[in-house]
Design a protein around this motif. Structure first.
Motif, PDB file in Angstrom:
ATOM      1  N   LEU A 140       0.835  -1.212   0.000  1.00 53.40           N
ATOM      2  CA  LEU A 140       0.000   0.000   0.000  1.00 53.40           C
ATOM      3  C   LEU A 140       0.862   1.252   0.000  1.00 53.40           C
ATOM      4  O   LEU A 140       0.563   2.234  -0.694  1.00 53.40           O
ATOM      5  N   GLY A 141       1.962   1.200   0.770  1.00 51.25           N
ATOM      6  CA  GLY A 141       2.883   2.340   0.818  1.00 51.25           C
ATOM      7  C   GLY A 141       3.453   2.626  -0.563  1.00 51.25           C
ATOM      8  O   GLY A 141       3.485   3.779  -1.010  1.00 51.25           O
ATOM      9  N   ARG A 142       3.907   1.584  -1.243  1.00 51.28           N
ATOM     10  CA  ARG A 142       4.502   1.772  -2.587  1.00 51.28           C
ATOM     11  C   ARG A 142       3.472   2.324  -3.573  1.00 51.28           C
ATOM     12  O   ARG A 142       3.765   3.223  -4.372  1.00 51.28           O
ATOM     13  N   LEU A 143       2.265   1.758  -3.529  1.00 49.58           N
ATOM     14  CA  LEU A 143       1.237   2.162  -4.502  1.00 49.58           C
ATOM     15  C   LEU A 143       0.759   3.589  -4.232  1.00 49.58           C
ATOM     16  O   LEU A 143       0.559   4.388  -5.164  1.00 49.58           O
ATOM     17  N   ASN A 144       0.597   3.925  -2.960  1.00 53.72           N
ATOM     18  CA  ASN A 144       0.160   5.286  -2.625  1.00 53.72           C
ATOM     19  C   ASN A 144       1.211   6.317  -2.996  1.00 53.72           C
ATOM     20  O   ASN A 144       0.887   7.412  -3.470  1.00 53.72           O
ATOM     21  N   GLU A 145       2.466   5.941  -2.798  1.00 57.65           N
ATOM     22  CA  GLU A 145       3.560   6.845  -3.146  1.00 57.65           C
ATOM     23  C   GLU A 145       3.566   7.109  -4.664  1.00 57.65           C
ATOM     24  O   GLU A 145       3.711   8.251  -5.118  1.00 57.65           O
ATOM     25  N   ALA A 146       3.375   6.049  -5.422  1.00 61.33           N
ATOM     26  CA  ALA A 146       3.340   6.197  -6.882  1.00 61.33           C
ATOM     27  C   ALA A 146       2.154   7.062  -7.306  1.00 61.33           C
ATOM     28  O   ALA A 146       2.264   7.914  -8.198  1.00 61.33           O
ATOM     29  N   ARG A 201       0.679   9.403  -5.503  1.00 62.41           N
ATOM     30  CA  ARG A 201       0.936  10.807  -5.111  1.00 62.41           C
ATOM     31  C   ARG A 201       1.848  11.489  -6.128  1.00 62.41           C
ATOM     32  O   ARG A 201       1.643  12.643  -6.496  1.00 62.41           O
ATOM     33  N   ARG A 202       2.850  10.746  -6.588  1.00 65.76           N
ATOM     34  CA  ARG A 202       3.784  11.333  -7.550  1.00 65.76           C
ATOM     35  C   ARG A 202       3.056  11.703  -8.853  1.00 65.76           C
ATOM     36  O   ARG A 202       3.238  12.791  -9.395  1.00 65.76           O
ATOM     37  N   LEU A 203       2.190  10.801  -9.303  1.00 73.03           N
ATOM     38  CA  LEU A 203       1.474  11.066 -10.562  1.00 73.03           C
ATOM     39  C   LEU A 203       0.458  12.198 -10.383  1.00 73.03           C
ATOM     40  O   LEU A 203       0.291  13.034 -11.278  1.00 73.03           O
ATOM     41  N   VAL A 204      -0.215  12.225  -9.237  1.00 71.53           N
ATOM     42  CA  VAL A 204      -1.166  13.332  -8.989  1.00 71.53           C
ATOM     43  C   VAL A 204      -0.399  14.654  -9.022  1.00 71.53           C
ATOM     44  O   VAL A 204      -0.861  15.641  -9.610  1.00 71.53           O
ATOM     45  N   ASP A 244       1.707   1.347 -16.955  1.00 67.37           N
ATOM     46  CA  ASP A 244       2.695   1.873 -17.907  1.00 67.37           C
ATOM     47  C   ASP A 244       3.449   3.073 -17.341  1.00 67.37           C
ATOM     48  O   ASP A 244       4.373   3.586 -17.989  1.00 67.37           O
ATOM     49  N   LEU A 245       3.057   3.555 -16.153  1.00 72.12           N
ATOM     50  CA  LEU A 245       3.573   4.844 -15.667  1.00 72.12           C
ATOM     51  C   LEU A 245       4.508   4.747 -14.473  1.00 72.12           C
ATOM     52  O   LEU A 245       5.228   5.696 -14.183  1.00 72.12           O
ATOM     53  N   ASP A 246       4.467   3.637 -13.753  1.00 68.68           N
ATOM     54  CA  ASP A 246       5.312   3.544 -12.557  1.00 68.68           C
ATOM     55  C   ASP A 246       5.618   2.074 -12.283  1.00 68.68           C
ATOM     56  O   ASP A 246       4.739   1.205 -12.387  1.00 68.68           O
ATOM     57  N   ALA A 247       6.863   1.818 -11.892  1.00 71.04           N
ATOM     58  CA  ALA A 247       7.306   0.433 -11.661  1.00 71.04           C
ATOM     59  C   ALA A 247       6.508  -0.252 -10.550  1.00 71.04           C
ATOM     60  O   ALA A 247       6.324  -1.474 -10.578  1.00 71.04           O
ATOM     61  N   ALA A 248       6.029   0.528  -9.578  1.00 74.56           N
ATOM     62  CA  ALA A 248       5.261  -0.095  -8.489  1.00 74.56           C
ATOM     63  C   ALA A 248       3.948  -0.663  -9.023  1.00 74.56           C
ATOM     64  O   ALA A 248       3.561  -1.790  -8.684  1.00 74.56           O
TER      65      ALA A 248
END
Ligand SMILES: O=C(O)CCC(=O)C(=O)O
Length: 304
Positions: free
Chosen positions: A44-50, A52-55, A89-93
């Motif tokens: 969840l931490g990895r996915l939320n971080e990804a 947040r970055r895209l937002v 396609d946008l983040d490794a996570a």
């Protein structure tokens, strides 16, 4: 509800994950599942971080940036996204989660050892009015040669009734496949009011739970969700899979627009046969991404 130490999976072969028999049977009878808290805190931490970055990147994105589906009012100071398109396609996570991670394990446990990935999306349903998703079924958007496709969702935050959780009509996966067009023939992507009135939506089960709760729904389930009336966003990360011998019908719906990672085998092997209208045929290899010469190069054994 699930076990992570199976000797054999739900298909009698070793798999990363096995579902309890009752859970497996419930998917078959109801067409959907809710697995509360299935995804752990580290993922969840990895996915939320990804997310947040895209937002953050969406704040300054051009209006035609296809990564983002903004709501009216979206801007630098106050991002408001309906959806992040094809996060895989946008983040490794997102790629790791969907293509060889917890979502893949769950798809395998339900569909069997040979699995094809179709697409992913992140429906954020922003706080204070994030838009509804009208009642619909998925398979009309991306028809396949069978009805095995399913979508696995993970709530990236806690979700309650005020946040527009996804509602699913139990058993609707074996019922009518509705016309998602307007009376003039244009695509509406949702059931008509007349069809909604007979689709038993009053029986819908609204799937909610703590962050990490997972939803699974078959492509024929009638489902939808209300606007988000709360002050918190409702991020639901969705990824779709089918059995490997279920083929997307390119040329219909969004099958040709499913993203860079679409249609790839993510578990097992590619079956050598395909069944359409009850007839099983041996098939050629998949040259969707590979190169193909001609019948001559193949027959003269210049190509596999
Ligand atoms: O976000 C939701 O509540 C439903 C998502 C859905 O059905 C879709 O995007 O096709």
């Amino acid at each position: 509800m699930t076990t992570t130490e199976p000797t054999t999976g739900n298909y009698g072969v070793p798999m990363a994950l096995a579902l309890e028999p009752a859970t497996f049977d419930r998917y078959a009878s109801d067409g959907y599942l809710l697995l509360p808290g299935h995804v752990d805190a580290a993922w969840l931490g990895r996915l939320n971080e990804a997310m947040r970055r895209l937002v953050d990147e969406s704040r300054t994105a051009e209006p035609d940036d296809r990564r983002f589906d903004p709501e009216p009012g979206h801007g630098v100071d106050k991002p408001r996204l309906r959806r992040i398109n094809s996060p895989v396609d946008l983040d490794a996570a997102f790629a790791a989660f969907a293509l060889d991670g917890p979502a893949t394990d769950l798809a395998e446990a339900i569909l069997g050892p040979n699995i094809r990935f179709h697409h992913s999306k992140l429906n954020i349903k922003w706080a204070d009015g994030g838009e509804e998703v009208k009642w619909h079924q998925d398979i009309q958007f991306w028809p396949h040669t069978d009805f095995s496709p399913l979508t696995i969702g993970v709530y990236l935050d806690d979700v309650d009734d005020d946040m527009g959780p996804m509602g699913i009509v139990p058993g609707s996966h074996t019922g009518e496949l509705y016309d998602l067009r307007n009376p003039d023939g244009s695509w509406s992507g949702s059931l008509s009011e007349t069809d909604v009135a007979r689709a038993s939506i009053e029986r819908a089960d609204y799937l909610k739970g703590p962050a990490g709760s997972v939803t699974v729904h078959n492509c024929c389930c009638v489902h939808g969700s209300a606007p988000n009336r709360s002050s918190r966003s409702r991020p639901l990360l969705l990824q779709t899979y089918s059995r490997a011998d279920s083929y997307p019908l390119l040329g219909v719906g969004t099958n040709g627009k499913a993203g860079e990672n679409a249609h790839q085998l993510v578990r097992g092997t590619l079956p050598l046969t395909l069944t359409v209208q009850g007839r099983t045929m041996p098939t050629a290899p998949d040259w969707y991404r590979g190169s193909y010469g001609s019948i001559f190069t193949v027959q003269q054994q210049e190509q596999d």
